[in-house]
Design an enzyme around this catalytic site. Structure first.
Site, PDB file in Angstrom:
ATOM      1  N   SER A  34      -7.475  -5.708  -6.185  1.00 43.88           N
ATOM      2  CA  SER A  34      -8.648  -6.275  -5.510  1.00 43.88           C
ATOM      3  C   SER A  34      -9.888  -6.094  -6.379  1.00 43.88           C
ATOM      4  CB  SER A  34      -8.855  -5.591  -4.158  1.00 43.88           C
ATOM      5  OG  SER A  34      -9.424  -4.317  -4.353  1.00 43.88           O
TER       6      SER A  34
ATOM      7  N   ARG B 132      -5.381  -2.426   8.373  1.00 39.24           N
ATOM      8  CA  ARG B 132      -6.607  -3.149   8.023  1.00 39.24           C
ATOM      9  C   ARG B 132      -6.243  -4.379   7.209  1.00 39.24           C
ATOM     10  NH1 ARG B 132      -7.987   2.016   6.673  1.00 39.24           N
ATOM     11  NH2 ARG B 132      -7.263   1.723   4.540  1.00 39.24           N
TER      12      ARG B 132
ATOM     13  N   HIS C 143       3.082   3.131  -8.887  1.00 39.33           N
ATOM     14  CA  HIS C 143       2.890   1.701  -9.153  1.00 39.33           C
ATOM     15  C   HIS C 143       4.130   1.122  -9.853  1.00 39.33           C
ATOM     16  CE1 HIS C 143      -1.095   2.064  -7.713  1.00 39.33           C
ATOM     17  NE2 HIS C 143      -1.567   2.744  -8.738  1.00 39.33           N
TER      18      HIS C 143
ATOM     19  N   ARG D 169      -0.026   9.031 -10.240  1.00 40.67           N
ATOM     20  CA  ARG D 169      -0.062   7.819  -9.401  1.00 40.67           C
ATOM     21  C   ARG D 169       0.641   6.623 -10.042  1.00 40.67           C
ATOM     22  NH1 ARG D 169      -3.717   7.503  -5.355  1.00 40.67           N
ATOM     23  NH2 ARG D 169      -4.053   5.295  -5.764  1.00 40.67           N
TER      24      ARG D 169
ATOM     25  N   ASN E 157     -10.794  -2.583  -6.599  1.00 34.19           N
ATOM     26  CA  ASN E 157      -9.937  -1.630  -7.321  1.00 34.19           C
ATOM     27  C   ASN E 157     -10.484  -1.209  -8.686  1.00 34.19           C
ATOM     28  OD1 ASN E 157      -6.810  -2.999  -6.042  1.00 34.19           O
ATOM     29  ND2 ASN E 157      -7.980  -1.237  -5.329  1.00 34.19           N
ATOM     30  N   TRP E 158     -11.510  -1.924  -9.203  1.00 37.78           N
ATOM     31  CA  TRP E 158     -12.123  -1.521 -10.476  1.00 37.78           C
ATOM     32  C   TRP E 158     -12.757  -0.143 -10.349  1.00 37.78           C
ATOM     33  CZ3 TRP E 158     -10.525  -4.220 -14.397  1.00 37.78           C
ATOM     34  CH2 TRP E 158     -10.244  -5.571 -14.251  1.00 37.78           C
TER      35      TRP E 158
ATOM     36  N   SER F 185      -8.442  -5.406   4.737  1.00 40.45           N
ATOM     37  CA  SER F 185      -8.973  -5.023   3.415  1.00 40.45           C
ATOM     38  C   SER F 185      -9.346  -6.188   2.504  1.00 40.45           C
ATOM     39  CB  SER F 185      -7.973  -4.112   2.685  1.00 40.45           C
ATOM     40  OG  SER F 185      -7.845  -2.902   3.375  1.00 40.45           O
TER      41      SER F 185
ATOM     42  N   ASP G 167       0.827  -1.205   0.000  1.00 43.37           N
ATOM     43  CA  ASP G 167       0.000   0.000   0.000  1.00 43.37           C
ATOM     44  C   ASP G 167       0.866   1.263   0.000  1.00 43.37           C
ATOM     45  OD1 ASP G 167      -2.310   1.428   0.043  1.00 43.37           O
ATOM     46  OD2 ASP G 167      -2.907   0.858   2.069  1.00 43.37           O
TER      47      ASP G 167
HETATM   48  C1  FPP Z   1      -1.618   0.198  -3.471  1.00 42.26           C
HETATM   49  O1  FPP Z   1      -1.241   1.544  -3.493  1.00 42.26           O
HETATM   50  C2  FPP Z   1      -1.195  -0.489  -4.664  1.00 42.26           C
HETATM   51  C3  FPP Z   1      -1.997  -1.051  -5.630  1.00 42.26           C
HETATM   52  C4  FPP Z   1      -3.465  -1.073  -5.591  1.00 42.26           C
HETATM   53  C5  FPP Z   1      -1.434  -1.675  -6.823  1.00 42.26           C
HETATM   54  C6  FPP Z   1      -0.259  -2.553  -6.587  1.00 42.26           C
HETATM   55  C7  FPP Z   1       0.320  -2.915  -7.864  1.00 42.26           C
HETATM   56  C8  FPP Z   1       1.611  -2.909  -8.138  1.00 42.26           C
HETATM   57  C9  FPP Z   1       2.709  -2.596  -7.186  1.00 42.26           C
HETATM   58  C10 FPP Z   1       1.966  -3.244  -9.526  1.00 42.26           C
HETATM   59  C11 FPP Z   1       2.941  -4.328  -9.630  1.00 42.26           C
HETATM   60  C12 FPP Z   1       2.481  -5.602  -9.057  1.00 42.26           C
HETATM   61  C13 FPP Z   1       3.146  -6.721  -9.260  1.00 42.26           C
HETATM   62  C14 FPP Z   1       2.709  -8.009  -8.682  1.00 42.26           C
HETATM   63  C15 FPP Z   1       4.364  -6.711 -10.072  1.00 42.26           C
HETATM   64  P1  FPP Z   1      -2.357   2.658  -3.590  1.00 42.26           P
HETATM   65  O2  FPP Z   1      -2.535   3.028  -5.014  1.00 42.26           O
HETATM   66  O3  FPP Z   1      -3.598   2.192  -2.901  1.00 42.26           O
HETATM   67  O4  FPP Z   1      -1.673   3.839  -2.797  1.00 42.26           O
HETATM   68  P2  FPP Z   1      -2.395   4.962  -1.945  1.00 42.26           P
HETATM   69  O5  FPP Z   1      -3.072   4.270  -0.809  1.00 42.26           O
HETATM   70  O6  FPP Z   1      -1.251   5.808  -1.506  1.00 42.26           O
HETATM   71  O7  FPP Z   1      -3.337   5.663  -2.860  1.00 42.26           O
END
Ligand code: FPP
Length: 233
Positions: free
Chosen positions: A61, A184, A33, A29, A64-65, A186, A16
């Protein structure tokens, strides 16, 4: 003394804070990633060196959509790119790539990469790297129950129920790491985490280094796991 050397069999990770990491730098953002994906590579390496047999990460998840389309598309492309690029490394290092979630609902492009990645690493056995994709713990339980109902089962034991999960052979996580200060679960492996040790850190996922991973392991080793039983003295 014994605990100092105890290596968890399964470490689960909620990665996260990618979005916040990018925002703090004034970047879109998706940069977060992209940087986060680099940390995944390092964590696989250090987990393998430590002798961990199962490493699972929550990549996307079912909730996430709900994110903006361009972010969803960027995460999906990143995943395809990552899988395609990483497969030779995984084969070379004897690491089996697996996926869990409602994979059949994913776009064709991703499904093809998922199938290829799983097939190419099917004979690897030193470590399992599990990517939770279009995953939710509640959905996994419901999918299991629906399969049971279809088979006409009227009663089931806990042990048998596990056979209906996405990866029946996967042991329950011993340790869950969640970054970015959120404390959490989640909707990650709800059933499987009944006795998991939780480790939370303020560090954002793109800053989560090998050292941070080892710190989480040391913290795990210092904990006493009782599984609801009384400690013997
Ligand atoms: C959470 O950060 C991250 C995600 C929902 C996406 C995770 C995906 C990757 C790291 C891509 C690569 C994955 C692999 C398996 C190679 P957030 O966007 O919720 O951050 P925030 O809470 O700060 O908004």
């Amino acid at each position: 003394m014994e605990n100092l050397y105890r290596i968890p069999e399964h470490v689960a990770v909620i990665m996260d804070g990618n979005g916040r990491w990018a925002k703090r730098r004034g970047l879109p953002r998706v940069y977060g990633h992209r940087e986060g994906a680099k940390r995944v590579e390092e964590i696989i390496e250090v987990a393998k060196e430590a002798g961990i047999k199962w490493l699972s990460v929550f990549a996307f998840s079912t909730e996430n959509w709900g994110r903006p389309k361009e972010e969803v598309d960027a995460i999906m492309s990143l995943l395809v790119e990552y899988i395609n690029k990483k497969v030779p490394y995984l084969v070379e290092n004897d690491i089996r790539l697996r996926f869990m979630g409602r994979i059949e609902e994913l776009p064709e492009m991703i499904k093809a990469s998922v199938k290829e990645g799983e097939k190419a690493t099917a004979n690897c056995s030193s470590m399992n790297f599990v990517v939770a994709l279009n995953y939710s713990g509640k959905a996994e339980i419901i999918d299991a129950v629906n399969r049971l109902l279809k088979e006409g089962k009227k009663e089931i034991s806990e042990e048998e129920f596990k056979n209906y999960f996405y990866i029946p052979q996967m042991p329950d996580p011993d340790l869950l790491i969640r970054t970015s200060g959120e404390e959490r679960i989640s909707n990650f492996m709800l059933w499987q985490m009944a006795y998991t040790e939780f480790y939370f850190t303020e560090t954002l996922w793109p800053d989560f280094s090998r050292e941070e991973f080892l710190k989480a392991l040391y913290e795990y080793q210092s904990r006493e796991r009782r599984f609801g039983k009384v400690l013997s003295i």
